[in-house]
Design a protein around this motif. Structure first.
Motif, PDB file in Angstrom:
ATOM      1  N   ILE A 139      -8.350 -21.984 -21.318  1.00 51.18           N
ATOM      2  CA  ILE A 139      -7.602 -22.896 -20.962  1.00 51.18           C
ATOM      3  C   ILE A 139      -8.846 -24.165 -20.687  1.00 51.18           C
ATOM      4  CG2 ILE A 139      -6.644 -24.103 -18.872  1.00 51.18           C
ATOM      5  CD1 ILE A 139      -4.964 -21.550 -18.338  1.00 51.18           C
ATOM      6  N   ARG A 140      -9.903 -23.701 -20.234  1.00 49.72           N
ATOM      7  CA  ARG A 140     -10.936 -24.627 -20.011  1.00 49.72           C
ATOM      8  C   ARG A 140     -11.495 -25.204 -21.242  1.00 49.72           C
ATOM      9  NH1 ARG A 140     -13.703 -20.538 -16.101  1.00 49.72           N
ATOM     10  NH2 ARG A 140     -12.359 -20.702 -14.519  1.00 49.72           N
ATOM     11  N   ASN A 141     -11.797 -24.385 -22.296  1.00 54.25           N
ATOM     12  CA  ASN A 141     -12.323 -24.748 -23.458  1.00 54.25           C
ATOM     13  C   ASN A 141     -11.212 -26.019 -24.218  1.00 54.25           C
ATOM     14  OD1 ASN A 141     -14.384 -23.302 -23.073  1.00 54.25           O
ATOM     15  ND2 ASN A 141     -13.844 -21.739 -24.540  1.00 54.25           N
ATOM     16  N   LEU A 142      -9.946 -25.538 -24.226  1.00 51.91           N
ATOM     17  CA  LEU A 142      -8.923 -26.550 -24.657  1.00 51.91           C
ATOM     18  C   LEU A 142      -8.928 -27.662 -23.944  1.00 51.91           C
ATOM     19  CD1 LEU A 142      -5.849 -24.092 -25.385  1.00 51.91           C
ATOM     20  CD2 LEU A 142      -7.414 -25.083 -27.032  1.00 51.91           C
ATOM     21  N   ASN A 143      -9.190 -27.685 -22.622  1.00 50.02           N
ATOM     22  CA  ASN A 143      -9.030 -28.828 -21.818  1.00 50.02           C
ATOM     23  C   ASN A 143     -10.217 -29.883 -22.182  1.00 50.02           C
ATOM     24  OD1 ASN A 143      -7.692 -30.441 -19.537  1.00 50.02           O
ATOM     25  ND2 ASN A 143      -9.688 -30.191 -18.706  1.00 50.02           N
ATOM     26  N   ASN A 144     -11.346 -28.994 -22.501  1.00 49.72           N
ATOM     27  CA  ASN A 144     -12.601 -30.057 -22.793  1.00 49.72           C
ATOM     28  C   ASN A 144     -12.718 -30.881 -24.035  1.00 49.72           C
ATOM     29  OD1 ASN A 144     -13.754 -29.390 -20.172  1.00 49.72           O
ATOM     30  ND2 ASN A 144     -14.816 -27.784 -20.809  1.00 49.72           N
ATOM     31  N   THR A 145     -11.801 -30.415 -25.030  1.00 50.71           N
ATOM     32  CA  THR A 145     -11.727 -31.051 -26.130  1.00 50.71           C
ATOM     33  C   THR A 145     -11.350 -32.564 -26.041  1.00 50.71           C
ATOM     34  OG1 THR A 145      -9.485 -30.420 -26.721  1.00 50.71           O
ATOM     35  CG2 THR A 145     -11.031 -28.777 -27.253  1.00 50.71           C
ATOM     36  N   ALA A 146     -11.376 -33.229 -27.147  1.00 48.55           N
ATOM     37  CA  ALA A 146     -11.250 -34.524 -27.350  1.00 48.55           C
ATOM     38  C   ALA A 146      -9.482 -34.943 -27.815  1.00 48.55           C
ATOM     39  CB  ALA A 146     -12.222 -35.509 -28.128  1.00 48.55           C
ATOM     40  N   LEU A 147      -8.900 -33.748 -28.078  1.00 49.98           N
ATOM     41  CA  LEU A 147      -7.560 -33.816 -28.776  1.00 49.98           C
ATOM     42  C   LEU A 147      -6.439 -33.689 -27.693  1.00 49.98           C
ATOM     43  CD1 LEU A 147      -7.738 -31.598 -32.211  1.00 49.98           C
ATOM     44  CD2 LEU A 147      -7.778 -34.064 -31.832  1.00 49.98           C
ATOM     45  N   ASP A 148      -5.607 -34.871 -27.450  1.00 52.17           N
ATOM     46  CA  ASP A 148      -4.432 -34.716 -26.551  1.00 52.17           C
ATOM     47  C   ASP A 148      -3.704 -33.681 -26.622  1.00 52.17           C
ATOM     48  OD1 ASP A 148      -5.535 -37.225 -25.530  1.00 52.17           O
ATOM     49  OD2 ASP A 148      -3.819 -38.425 -26.703  1.00 52.17           O
ATOM     50  N   ASP A 149      -3.407 -33.116 -27.760  1.00 46.81           N
ATOM     51  CA  ASP A 149      -2.528 -31.996 -28.193  1.00 46.81           C
ATOM     52  C   ASP A 149      -3.159 -30.829 -27.193  1.00 46.81           C
ATOM     53  OD1 ASP A 149      -0.290 -33.246 -29.291  1.00 46.81           O
ATOM     54  OD2 ASP A 149      -0.825 -32.328 -31.265  1.00 46.81           O
TER      55      ASP A 149
END
Length: 227
Positions: free
Chosen positions: A142-152
């Motif tokens: 979850i953290r890794n996904l949240n730290n990306t620049a993509l809104d999706d």
């Protein structure tokens, strides 16, 4: 060790694997029907959040996890996994990429579909719920996904965090470790701290939905806890 609250569910999934291994003619659709019949026979409901569509197909993730992590069948029966669980294998491979912080590679592998990203998170979630993997696996994803620049990807991380929080509170109510509104609110905050990202905490309606639709909790009990 599998929690008491999930033992019957895991047993049903384990028994279903016996049927799968004995019948090489089963197709994916057949397995979905068998899963539905087995759950209904035992009064078990699919794990769900707000969305109610394709619940038994999503529940194939639970069957996949029990076969791979619980029974250790993956290496010896790879042909069966490839034939019946190709989607789940893809979600699993994408999850590995997410955990390696290769989130964009995972997104491409999942056809840039945030619904598929959520299914990769669901796979990690099921592994933790059934006590096959530590919760930190899911939290890191979850953290890794949240730290990306993509809104999706950010949106998926946020919405899954809200689902996870609601689910764990509903689980606590079912296990009777949460008995009043104060302990419920404390648990919300503890889970949010453990996940480690900012997201809107689930409302009463979301928790109530999961408690009743997954854990068969009586509405009178829920009203008493929420009051």
């Amino acid at each position: 060790m599998v929690k008491e609250i999930y033992k019957e569910r895991v047993k049903v999934l384990t028994d279903l694997w016996s049927k799968i291994l004995q019948d090489e003619n089963l197709a994916r659709g057949d397995v979905i029907e068998l899963l539905k019949e087995s759950y209904e026979e035992k009064g078990i409901k699919p794990i769900r959040g707000f969305k109610a569509e394709d619940l038994y197909e999503k529940e194939l993730i639970s069957l996949y996890v029990v076969g791979k992590d619980g029974l250790g069948l993956f290496d010896d029966y790879r042909d069966i996994f490839n034939r019946l669980f190709s989607f789940e294998i893809n979600y699993d491979d994408a999850l590995k990429l997410i955990l390696e912080n290769k989130t964009l590679d995972a997104y491409e592998k999942l056809d840039r579909d945030k619904g598929n990203v959520a299914k990769s998170l669901r796979l990690a979630f099921i592994e933790t719920v059934f006590s096959f993997k530590p919760e930190e696996i899911l939290f890191n994803a979850i953290r890794n996904l949240n730290n990306t620049a993509l809104d999706d990807l950010k949106h998926t991380a946020v919405s899954f965090s809200r689902f996870y929080t609601a689910f764990k509170i509903a689980e606590g109510i079912a296990e009777k470790s949460i008995r009043d509104k104060m302990s419920l609110e404390v648990m919300k905050k503890v889970i949010a701290i453990n996940i480690g990202i900012k997201y809107p905490l689930p409302r009463q309606e979301y928790i109530s939905l999961i408690a009743s639709e997954v854990f068969n909790i009586n509405q009178k009990i829920l009203k008493r806890i929420f009051s």
